[in-house]
Design an enzyme around this catalytic site. Structure first.
Site, mmCIF file in Angstrom:
data_model
loop_
_atom_site.group_PDB
_atom_site.id
_atom_site.type_symbol
_atom_site.label_atom_id
_atom_site.label_comp_id
_atom_site.label_asym_id
_atom_site.label_seq_id
_atom_site.Cartn_x
_atom_site.Cartn_y
_atom_site.Cartn_z
ATOM 1 N N GLU A 69 0.940 -1.153 -0.077
ATOM 2 C CA GLU A 69 0.100 -0.103 -0.023
ATOM 3 C C GLU A 69 0.874 1.196 0.037
ATOM 4 O O GLU A 69 1.933 1.230 0.606
ATOM 5 C CB GLU A 69 -0.829 -0.075 1.307
ATOM 6 C CG GLU A 69 -1.527 1.206 1.646
ATOM 7 C CD GLU A 69 -2.622 1.678 0.549
ATOM 8 O OE1 GLU A 69 -3.428 1.008 0.008
ATOM 9 O OE2 GLU A 69 -2.406 2.914 -0.022
ATOM 10 N N ASN A 96 4.940 2.189 -3.805
ATOM 11 C CA ASN A 96 4.085 2.236 -4.969
ATOM 12 C C ASN A 96 3.975 0.960 -5.692
ATOM 13 O O ASN A 96 4.981 0.629 -6.087
ATOM 14 C CB ASN A 96 4.361 3.397 -5.676
ATOM 15 C CG ASN A 96 3.269 3.850 -6.682
ATOM 16 O OD1 ASN A 96 2.525 3.002 -7.490
ATOM 17 N ND2 ASN A 96 3.193 5.104 -7.089
ATOM 18 N N ASP A 118 -8.582 1.996 -7.184
ATOM 19 C CA ASP A 118 -9.056 3.215 -7.550
ATOM 20 C C ASP A 118 -9.527 3.340 -8.899
ATOM 21 O O ASP A 118 -8.423 2.768 -9.931
ATOM 22 C CB ASP A 118 -8.182 4.416 -7.346
ATOM 23 C CG ASP A 118 -7.740 4.692 -5.896
ATOM 24 O OD1 ASP A 118 -8.765 4.627 -4.904
ATOM 25 O OD2 ASP A 118 -6.580 4.569 -5.450
ATOM 26 N N LYS A 122 -11.174 9.230 -15.639
ATOM 27 C CA LYS A 122 -10.722 10.107 -16.722
ATOM 28 C C LYS A 122 -9.680 9.384 -17.626
ATOM 29 O O LYS A 122 -8.749 8.718 -17.134
ATOM 30 C CB LYS A 122 -10.131 11.426 -16.260
ATOM 31 C CG LYS A 122 -11.176 12.202 -15.603
ATOM 32 C CD LYS A 122 -10.673 13.664 -15.400
ATOM 33 C CE LYS A 122 -12.001 14.503 -15.031
ATOM 34 N NZ LYS A 122 -11.719 15.008 -13.636
ATOM 35 N N ASP A 154 -16.621 -2.633 -6.843
ATOM 36 C CA ASP A 154 -18.155 -2.295 -7.413
ATOM 37 C C ASP A 154 -18.117 -1.507 -8.429
ATOM 38 O O ASP A 154 -19.265 -1.104 -8.691
ATOM 39 C CB ASP A 154 -18.392 -1.511 -5.979
ATOM 40 C CG ASP A 154 -17.526 -0.149 -6.212
ATOM 41 O OD1 ASP A 154 -16.269 -0.297 -5.954
ATOM 42 O OD2 ASP A 154 -18.188 0.868 -6.248
ATOM 43 N N THR A 190 -13.545 -6.945 2.035
ATOM 44 C CA THR A 190 -12.514 -5.798 2.216
ATOM 45 C C THR A 190 -13.713 -4.649 2.847
ATOM 46 O O THR A 190 -14.637 -4.912 3.059
ATOM 47 C CB THR A 190 -11.843 -5.171 0.849
ATOM 48 O OG1 THR A 190 -12.812 -4.514 0.340
ATOM 49 C CG2 THR A 190 -11.513 -6.372 -0.065
ATOM 50 N N GLU A 191 -13.023 -3.588 3.341
ATOM 51 C CA GLU A 191 -13.532 -2.504 3.901
ATOM 52 C C GLU A 191 -14.368 -1.902 2.894
ATOM 53 O O GLU A 191 -15.670 -1.552 3.140
ATOM 54 C CB GLU A 191 -12.850 -1.514 4.556
ATOM 55 C CG GLU A 191 -12.169 -1.671 5.762
ATOM 56 C CD GLU A 191 -10.813 -2.508 6.003
ATOM 57 O OE1 GLU A 191 -10.405 -2.988 4.781
ATOM 58 O OE2 GLU A 191 -10.144 -2.535 7.184
ATOM 59 N N TYR A 192 -13.974 -1.620 1.691
ATOM 60 C CA TYR A 192 -14.775 -0.944 0.735
ATOM 61 C C TYR A 192 -16.090 -1.985 0.221
ATOM 62 O O TYR A 192 -17.168 -1.436 -0.014
ATOM 63 C CB TYR A 192 -13.850 -0.839 -0.390
ATOM 64 C CG TYR A 192 -13.430 0.692 -0.651
ATOM 65 C CD1 TYR A 192 -12.573 1.190 0.363
ATOM 66 C CD2 TYR A 192 -13.946 1.585 -1.344
ATOM 67 C CE1 TYR A 192 -12.042 2.444 0.447
ATOM 68 C CE2 TYR A 192 -13.384 3.057 -1.459
ATOM 69 C CZ TYR A 192 -12.586 3.214 -0.623
ATOM 70 O OH TYR A 192 -11.916 4.611 -0.635
ATOM 71 N N GLU A 193 -15.703 -3.354 0.311
ATOM 72 C CA GLU A 193 -16.672 -4.028 -0.093
ATOM 73 C C GLU A 193 -17.827 -4.284 0.819
ATOM 74 O O GLU A 193 -18.958 -4.163 0.408
ATOM 75 C CB GLU A 193 -16.033 -5.577 -0.172
ATOM 76 C CG GLU A 193 -17.072 -6.505 -0.553
ATOM 77 C CD GLU A 193 -16.176 -8.051 -0.947
ATOM 78 O OE1 GLU A 193 -15.081 -7.775 -0.768
ATOM 79 O OE2 GLU A 193 -16.728 -8.875 -1.245
HETATM 80 C C1 LIG Z 1 -10.226 2.562 -3.075
HETATM 81 S S1 LIG Z 1 -9.033 1.938 -1.960
HETATM 82 C C2 LIG Z 1 -9.541 0.113 -1.609
HETATM 83 C C3 LIG Z 1 -8.632 -0.237 -0.285
HETATM 84 C C4 LIG Z 1 -9.143 -1.849 -0.156
HETATM 85 N N1 LIG Z 1 -8.302 -2.784 -0.961
HETATM 86 C C5 LIG Z 1 -10.329 -2.168 0.111
HETATM 87 O O1 LIG Z 1 -11.030 -2.768 -0.827
HETATM 88 O O2 LIG Z 1 -11.040 -1.795 1.161
HETATM 89 C C6 LIG Z 1 -7.635 1.735 -2.984
HETATM 90 C C7 LIG Z 1 -6.367 1.715 -2.212
HETATM 91 O O3 LIG Z 1 -5.233 1.410 -3.156
HETATM 92 C C8 LIG Z 1 -4.129 2.299 -2.823
HETATM 93 N N2 LIG Z 1 -3.447 2.377 -4.081
HETATM 94 C C9 LIG Z 1 -4.020 3.001 -5.415
HETATM 95 N N3 LIG Z 1 -2.681 2.819 -6.322
HETATM 96 C C10 LIG Z 1 -1.770 2.216 -5.474
HETATM 97 C C11 LIG Z 1 -0.618 1.669 -6.175
HETATM 98 N N4 LIG Z 1 -0.025 2.213 -7.430
HETATM 99 N N5 LIG Z 1 0.353 1.224 -5.344
HETATM 100 C C12 LIG Z 1 -0.153 0.856 -3.978
HETATM 101 N N6 LIG Z 1 -1.212 1.382 -3.517
HETATM 102 C C13 LIG Z 1 -2.249 1.889 -4.498
HETATM 103 C C14 LIG Z 1 -4.623 3.328 -2.385
HETATM 104 O O4 LIG Z 1 -3.965 4.316 -1.490
HETATM 105 C C15 LIG Z 1 -5.905 2.905 -1.608
HETATM 106 O O5 LIG Z 1 -5.566 2.751 -0.193
#
Ligand SMILES: C[S@@+](CC[C@H](N)C(=O)[O-])C[C@H]1O[C@@H](n2cnc3c(N)ncnc32)[C@H](O)[C@@H]1O
Length: 210
Positions: A69, A96, A118, A122, A154, A190-193
């Site tokens: 993360e 990253n 994410d 765009k 989702d 997951t939390e988002y799920e």
């Molecule tokens: C929308 S959240 C979903 C979090 C978790 N997977 C969930 O389902 O609850 C997306 C996560 O991916 C991380 N993220 C996005 N692009 C990333 C990257 N290139 N490398 C590491 N983490 C990334 C973001 O910082 C964020 O915490």
């Protein structure tokens, strides 16, 4: 998803180098040394607050897991869960995911999870989507030949995009679910799920190989 800054997160990460890696290049090809025993290695890219990776590590003690993360705050929140659970088969990486081939040697990884990535809707941000072709190429490089990519979201637009992107990359789909929670498929949330499914939104999932 940008989390609000938490001043305790970076110091907590720094104080726990046994659980969190901040320079993953140094462990390329040697990740098994960080675990209690060598076992197939699974990586989640974009772990968020960590519910999924912690529960997976609890559920599958015969596998090793890495939660990767890039937001230190999210890593800190996951680390708090790991400090309670003390799971010998779970490591966290604050970095990253675009650097994956610098972090893992070829064939070092057995499976990769992308959960509620994410969407970057765009077109000019297409390269940031975790299912863009350059990310797929890096997953292919670090995963063993029969390694499995699992993707849940989702977001219908991102799911449609990902199906095309993976198809154009020559991937082969094992399973596609248009409403995961309407099946009896084994599933760790997951939390988002949890958040989106409580609102009644369907959860999409696919599993695919290179
Ligand atoms: C929308 S959240 C979903 C979090 C978790 N997977 C969930 O389902 O609850 C997306 C996560 O991916 C991380 N993220 C996005 N692009 C990333 C990257 N290139 N490398 C590491 N983490 C990334 C973001 O910082 C964020 O915490």
């Amino acid at each position: 998803m940008r989390l609000r800054n938490k001043p305790w997160a970076k110091p907590l990460i720094k104080a726990n180098p046994q659980w969190v890696v901040t320079e993953p290049e140094q462990w390329r090809g040697k990740w098994q040394e960080r675990f209690a025993k060598p076992q197939p290695l699974y990586v989640e890219v974009g772990t968020g607050k960590g519910r999924f990776i912690v529960e997976m590590a609890q559920k599958y003690p015969d596998r090793n897991f890495i939660g990767l993360e890039m937001q230190a705050v999210a890593v800190g929140i996951t680390l708090k869960k790991q400090l309670e659970a003390q799971l010998p088969n779970l490591q966290l990486v604050c970095a990253n995911g675009s650097g994956l081939t610098e972090f893992f040697a070829d064939d070092e990884v057995t499976g990769i999870f992308l959960n509620f990535s994410d969407p970057w809707p765009k077109k000019r941000n297409e390269k940031r989507r975790l299912t863009y072709k350059s990310f797929l190429a890096s997953y292919k490089q670090v995963m063993q030949d029969d390694g499995l990519l699992e993707f849940k979201t989702d977001n219908r637009g991102l799911f449609e995009y990902s199906l095309c992107s993976m198809n154009n990359f020559g991937m082969h789909f094992e399973q596609v679910f248009l409403d995961l929670h309407d099946t009896d498929e084994d599933n760790v949330m997951t939390e988002y799920e949890e958040k989106f499914s409580k609102k009644g939104q369907p959860i999409y999932k696919l599993t695919a190989k290179f």
